[in-house]
Motif scaffolding. Structure first.
Motif, PDB file in Angstrom:
ATOM      1  N   UNK A 118       5.932  14.181   4.015  1.00 24.74           N
ATOM      2  CA  UNK A 118       5.047  13.283   3.252  1.00 24.74           C
ATOM      3  C   UNK A 118       3.927  12.761   4.141  1.00 24.74           C
ATOM      4  N   UNK A 119       2.757  12.607   3.554  1.00 21.11           N
ATOM      5  CA  UNK A 119       1.577  12.179   4.314  1.00 21.11           C
ATOM      6  C   UNK A 119       0.878  11.047   3.580  1.00 21.11           C
ATOM      7  N   UNK A 120       0.807   9.920   4.255  1.00 23.35           N
ATOM      8  CA  UNK A 120       0.069   8.780   3.712  1.00 23.35           C
ATOM      9  C   UNK A 120      -1.407   8.927   4.072  1.00 23.35           C
TER      10      UNK A 120
ATOM     11  N   UNK B  61       0.811  -1.213   0.000  1.00 19.87           N
ATOM     12  CA  UNK B  61       0.000   0.000   0.000  1.00 19.87           C
ATOM     13  C   UNK B  61       0.844   1.263   0.000  1.00 19.87           C
ATOM     14  N   UNK B  62       1.756   1.336   0.945  1.00 17.29           N
ATOM     15  CA  UNK B  62       2.589   2.525   1.090  1.00 17.29           C
ATOM     16  C   UNK B  62       3.329   2.855  -0.215  1.00 17.29           C
ATOM     17  N   UNK B  63       3.803   1.826  -0.883  1.00  9.90           N
ATOM     18  CA  UNK B  63       4.587   2.041  -2.109  1.00  9.90           C
ATOM     19  C   UNK B  63       3.711   2.581  -3.230  1.00  9.90           C
TER      20      UNK B  63
ATOM     21  N   UNK C 258       2.724   6.134  -2.734  1.00 14.72           N
ATOM     22  CA  UNK C 258       3.826   7.048  -3.057  1.00 14.72           C
ATOM     23  C   UNK C 258       4.047   7.145  -4.566  1.00 14.72           C
ATOM     24  N   UNK C 259       4.062   6.011  -5.241  1.00 10.67           N
ATOM     25  CA  UNK C 259       4.371   6.010  -6.683  1.00 10.67           C
ATOM     26  C   UNK C 259       3.210   6.517  -7.533  1.00 10.67           C
ATOM     27  N   UNK C 260       1.985   6.296  -7.069  1.00 10.98           N
ATOM     28  CA  UNK C 260       0.817   6.622  -7.876  1.00 10.98           C
ATOM     29  C   UNK C 260       0.386   8.072  -7.808  1.00 10.98           C
ATOM     30  N   UNK C 261       1.024   8.859  -6.955  1.00  8.06           N
ATOM     31  CA  UNK C 261       0.728  10.281  -6.939  1.00  8.06           C
ATOM     32  C   UNK C 261      -0.220  10.729  -5.841  1.00  8.06           C
ATOM     33  N   UNK C 262      -0.926   9.803  -5.198  1.00  2.24           N
ATOM     34  CA  UNK C 262      -1.880  10.220  -4.162  1.00  2.24           C
ATOM     35  C   UNK C 262      -1.153  10.909  -3.010  1.00  2.24           C
ATOM     36  N   UNK C 263       0.029  10.400  -2.647  1.00  3.97           N
ATOM     37  CA  UNK C 263       0.773  11.011  -1.548  1.00  3.97           C
ATOM     38  C   UNK C 263       1.201  12.441  -1.904  1.00  3.97           C
ATOM     39  N   UNK C 264       1.426  12.688  -3.191  1.00  2.00           N
ATOM     40  CA  UNK C 264       1.893  14.024  -3.605  1.00  2.00           C
ATOM     41  C   UNK C 264       0.802  15.082  -3.497  1.00  2.00           C
TER      42      UNK C 264
END
Lengths: 390, 390
Positions: free
Chosen positions: B168-170, B148-150, B153-159
């Motif tokens: 950074x915020x999950x 999930x965490x990865x 981060x990679x999919x842009x939702x964290x950005x």
């Protein structure tokens, strides 16, 4: 995928299903977008003059909403005043042909128009009637207005997102609407399946607030066991460590080393093997208890080199990790492109637009790289009237 | 709902559908939980000895994982070593009876066991084979491990989640897994529908990373129009203002006044009518451009009184609003309770456990207040073997 090329039936699995779509903005339109992606025909019924409210919500390009266009691609549009006798005739002719009706009005609006579930059920017993609303069709607060922001706040997701002591933090995408859209699709498909067996449609009642509860997951489990409401956790997992975003020399990366073996490998990659014997870090439970110390210890090494270095060596060692990507980086990531997750569609006026693809990859069906444009308001009226013989 | 009581068939719409479930932890188990909620029979095949990894993931109560129990309620369990000849016979007998296979191994694992899609497709042409993975079955990075965490981060939702300039915020719930679970349910139901028409199953290939792209929504539209990747927005909507969390005297509330009429009403409630003529606030576009000034102006009034006061007067005036609730408050909210969104289930050992209910409310089917417990590892072996005649 290779096996896709030898199948005769390439249209979507729901081809032949007709969806009459009264919904506006996001939860309902997202659901009908997915139904369209699966091959259903979606006829969007919009208010004359203004249409779906999201036509007026930015971002805009030359006066057209990219937000509206991306969610409504491939749908047909007819503008109908459901209080006007002539338009009601058209709407009722469409209803008679529809397999599914989707609406996301506040409860009571459809009944006041004479199209409540009880009325339509009697007239169209095979109709699947899907109502996506903020609070649902039942309960003491059914009539309250809701938006994504409100259900993120009321449903608890906002309380576990963000940093301790920091300001409230909304999930940066409208998961209040989007999860309601997804559960609505699930309900519609289940009801269609049931209809195949019984010949009878039913009401699918999905509330955005309910959907927020349904995705709380580990946070509910923690509350159920401890009786204490969990707080925000920043960018780490609540019960696995190390499983978080960590700072390198030039930014952050995510490391997800969820078991003792990966922990040992990670320490080896970082040249921090001595931590393996640290009594505070001997198990996942202990590491989670000391998550801040774990972060400090890892970052002491990680800050010595840039993200790209660490991602390369961690990947080579088999430690799950990944970069923090912004939307531009995510959309241009080779894997995302290879999976056809960025497709081409168009504004109603014809200008090209990039949008998210369909994440449900089905081997027996096509996954084209383009989609038909979003409709001009009332743009399909003539064709629909001709089809109905009106 | 009233109309539920007079229906004869109260079992779920997918009753009669058998799901063979090899999945572990969250994305796959969440999908099969929803299939079970819809009436499918789910037979969980677990690794002998340890079982589903999530049995070892907290929070625990007397040694049992509440996390595992909440997601696996109502499933059956059999422990099988898919590399052992005797257990392979059992697995293949189950496969012959299954309508759906769900697995969330890394791509290639099933093929190495001799159970890849191409092999199973030839043996069981009606089988719907659902593979939920981190990066998908295809593409250059298909074999990478993901959590999930990865993918957040990679999919842009964290950005787009968190506060500008902040860490950074999950998202505080595992939406990487959960959205993949939901899209997997959608794909499985679509494939079952297709099978009813054609007699042929297919591969449903869902990647967690793809699902993150699919929920980026407005963020993609903004990038598509501007060419600039959007940043985090704190707790406000990207293109509607006021639509955010605002500070009162004793905490925050959410206000969602998405049009000019609600803006005027809001100003009236706050006694801030003079702002109506402020040139910076005359339209939603202008208010969004000056979102921070809007927040300052509103909070200057809101801070004078507590949350409860403002919620009462805003509701009375018809301005959409809501409290920020923690998980305890959310689960005890009258509307959530009235909608049966907190159900009773049990740990494998029998101890009671609260969990989230099913947000898909179907008028023709029951929505009970309790669910059967999560299974003891291998707890259904004897019954399953008897059923198979083995």
């Amino acid at each position: 995928m290779e096996e896709r090329s030898d199948d005769a039936d390439r249209a979507g699995p729901l081809s032949g299903v007709m969806v009459l779509d009264l919904s506006r903005v996001l939860a309902g339109p997202y659901a009908t977008m997915m139904l369209a992606e699966l091959g259903a025909r979606v006829v969007k019924v919009e208010a004359p003059g203004v249409g779906d409210d999201s036509r007026q919500i930015g971002p805009f390009k030359e006066g057209e909403s990219a937000y509206f266009a991306s969610i409504n691609r491939g749908k047909e549009s007819i503008a109908l005043d459901l209080k006007a006798a002539g338009d009601r005739v058209i709407f009722e002719a469409l209803l008679a042909r529809a397999d599914v009706l989707v609406e996301n009005f506040r409860p009571g609006v459809m009944a006041r128009l004479g199209y409540g579930w009880e009325v339509l059920r009697a007239r169209h017993p095979r109709l699947v009637y899907a109502a996506a609303s903020g609070f649902g069709q039942t309960g003491p607060e059914a009539a309250r207005p809701a938006y994504d922001m409100i259900v993120q706040a009321m449903g608890g997701v906002m309380s576990v997102t963000g940093h301790e002591g920091g300001p409230p933090t909304r999930v940066g995408t409208s998961i209040g609407d989007i999860t309601a859209g997804l559960f609505t699709v699930i309900g519609v498909q289940a009801a269609l399946w049931h209809r195949e067996r019984t010949g009878v449609g039913q009401l699918v009642d999905v509330a955005m607030l309910d959907c927020q509860i349904a995705i709380l997951e580990n946070a509910i489990a923690r509350y159920a066991v401890s009786g204490v409401a969990p707080g925000p956790l920043g960018a780490r997992h609540p019960s696995i460590t190390p499983f978080a975003a960590y700072a390198c020399a030039d930014g952050h990366i995510v490391i997800a080393a969820g078991n003792d073996g990966l922990w040992a490998t990670l320490l080896g990659v970082l040249g921090a093997e001595t931590l393996a014997n640290d009594a505070r870090f001997l198990s996942n439970a202990l590491r989670t208890e000391h998550a801040e110390l774990v972060a400090e210890a890892l970052e002491a090494r990680l800050r010595e080199r840039p993200c790209a270095h660490w991602l390369a060596v961690l990947e080579a060692a088999g430690v799950p990790c990944g970069p923090l990507q912004d939307v531009a980086q995510a959309l241009n990531h080779p894997q995302v492109r290879a999976r056809n997750m960025v497709i081409g569609t168009a504004f109603p006026g014809g200008a090209p637009l990039l949008a998210a693809g369909n994440p449900v990859k089905l081997s027996a069906h096509a996954d084209p790289a383009t989609r038909p444009p979003a409709p001009v308001l009332d743009g399909d009226r003539a064709a629909i009237l001709a089809e109905l013989g009106l």
